[in-house]
Design a protein around this motif. Structure first.
Motif, PDB file in Angstrom:
ATOM      1  N   VAL A  31       0.851  -1.183   0.000  1.00 50.93           N
ATOM      2  CA  VAL A  31       0.000   0.000   0.000  1.00 50.93           C
ATOM      3  C   VAL A  31       0.889   1.236   0.000  1.00 50.93           C
ATOM      4  O   VAL A  31       1.824   1.330   0.790  1.00 50.93           O
ATOM      5  CB  VAL A  31      -0.925   0.016   1.237  1.00 50.93           C
ATOM      6  CG1 VAL A  31      -1.757   1.291   1.281  1.00 50.93           C
ATOM      7  CG2 VAL A  31      -1.820  -1.216   1.249  1.00 50.93           C
ATOM      8  N   ARG A  33       0.687   5.046   0.790  1.00 48.25           N
ATOM      9  CA  ARG A  33      -0.184   5.989   1.489  1.00 48.25           C
ATOM     10  C   ARG A  33       0.434   7.376   1.515  1.00 48.25           C
ATOM     11  O   ARG A  33       1.647   7.520   1.519  1.00 48.25           O
ATOM     12  CB  ARG A  33      -0.411   5.527   2.933  1.00 48.25           C
ATOM     13  CG  ARG A  33      -1.195   4.248   3.030  1.00 48.25           C
ATOM     14  CD  ARG A  33      -1.350   3.771   4.446  1.00 48.25           C
ATOM     15  NE  ARG A  33      -1.560   4.887   5.364  1.00 48.25           N
ATOM     16  CZ  ARG A  33      -1.629   4.755   6.662  1.00 48.25           C
ATOM     17  NH1 ARG A  33      -1.475   3.583   7.219  1.00 48.25           N
ATOM     18  NH2 ARG A  33      -1.820   5.811   7.438  1.00 48.25           N
ATOM     19  N   GLY A  34      -0.435   8.372   1.560  1.00 48.37           N
ATOM     20  CA  GLY A  34       0.016   9.752   1.667  1.00 48.37           C
ATOM     21  C   GLY A  34      -1.140  10.680   1.411  1.00 48.37           C
ATOM     22  O   GLY A  34      -2.202  10.264   0.939  1.00 48.37           O
ATOM     23  N   LYS A  40       1.418   9.938  -5.015  1.00 47.94           N
ATOM     24  CA  LYS A  40       1.106   8.500  -5.029  1.00 47.94           C
ATOM     25  C   LYS A  40       0.752   8.012  -6.438  1.00 47.94           C
ATOM     26  O   LYS A  40       1.306   7.017  -6.897  1.00 47.94           O
ATOM     27  CB  LYS A  40      -0.057   8.193  -4.076  1.00 47.94           C
ATOM     28  CG  LYS A  40       0.197   8.518  -2.628  1.00 47.94           C
ATOM     29  CD  LYS A  40      -1.020   8.237  -1.766  1.00 47.94           C
ATOM     30  CE  LYS A  40      -2.280   8.938  -2.183  1.00 47.94           C
ATOM     31  NZ  LYS A  40      -2.313  10.405  -2.048  1.00 47.94           N
ATOM     32  N   GLU A 147      -6.189   3.920  -6.354  1.00 44.95           N
ATOM     33  CA  GLU A 147      -7.478   4.117  -5.693  1.00 44.95           C
ATOM     34  C   GLU A 147      -8.317   2.840  -5.742  1.00 44.95           C
ATOM     35  O   GLU A 147      -9.440   2.823  -6.241  1.00 44.95           O
ATOM     36  CB  GLU A 147      -8.258   5.290  -6.321  1.00 44.95           C
ATOM     37  CG  GLU A 147      -7.554   6.628  -6.219  1.00 44.95           C
ATOM     38  CD  GLU A 147      -7.463   7.163  -4.792  1.00 44.95           C
ATOM     39  OE1 GLU A 147      -8.140   6.656  -3.886  1.00 44.95           O
ATOM     40  OE2 GLU A 147      -6.675   8.108  -4.594  1.00 44.95           O
TER      41      GLU A 147
END
Length: 150
Positions: A31, A33-34, A40, A147
């Motif tokens: 994953v 993340r940010g 991303k 997403e």
């Protein structure tokens, strides 16, 4: 797959990434993340081979990478079958084999859209299923989902 020292500057001059490093084992979910605007999607596009980094190296790339972007491209006027056939041709995959695999996946995912209507007219869920099928039908060694909860 390894992304080493990845930098990316958009044509507008906006810097998206500075020195990003990422080690990915295709067999292990990873994953990224940010916050919004953290880079991303840019990093995932580079990992998928859809965008070249401004600097840095992408190493040990699997032969086939499946990619589901956060949004579909403008070709949403195409019907789902024409879109899937187009993607198969772009990847150099036999269209009939890809169609058989796509049919299996669409059934598995519970797709119930009309194959004769443009993808823009499909429900959001059915359009996402077509997108997931285009990423999986090539039997990728690495699957990149931008997403994935959409």
């Amino acid at each position: 797959m390894r992304l080493v020292g990845i930098h990316h500057t958009h044509p507008s001059g906006a810097v998206a990434l500075r020195g990003a490093d990422l080690d990915v084992d295709p067999a292990v979910p990873t994953v990224v993340r940010g916050g919004n605007g953290a880079g991303k999607s840019t990093l995932l596009r580079i990992a998928a081979g859809a965008l070249a980094p401004t600097a840095g190296e992408v190493e040990d790339v699997p032969e086939v990478v499946g990619y589901l972007p956060d949004r579909f491209p403008a070709a949403r006027k195409l019907t789902p079958r024409r879109w899937l056939d187009h993607i198969a041709r772009v990847r150099g995959v036999d269209v009939d084999d890809a169609a058989d695999r796509a049919d299996e996946l669409l059934t598995e995912l519970g797709y119930d859209g009309d194959d004769d209507e443009p993808m823009a007219d499909l429900s959001t869920g059915n359009a996402r299923k077509v997108g997931l099928v285009q990423a999986l039908a090539c039997e990728p060694g690495l699957l990149v989902l931008d997403e994935p909860w959409n």
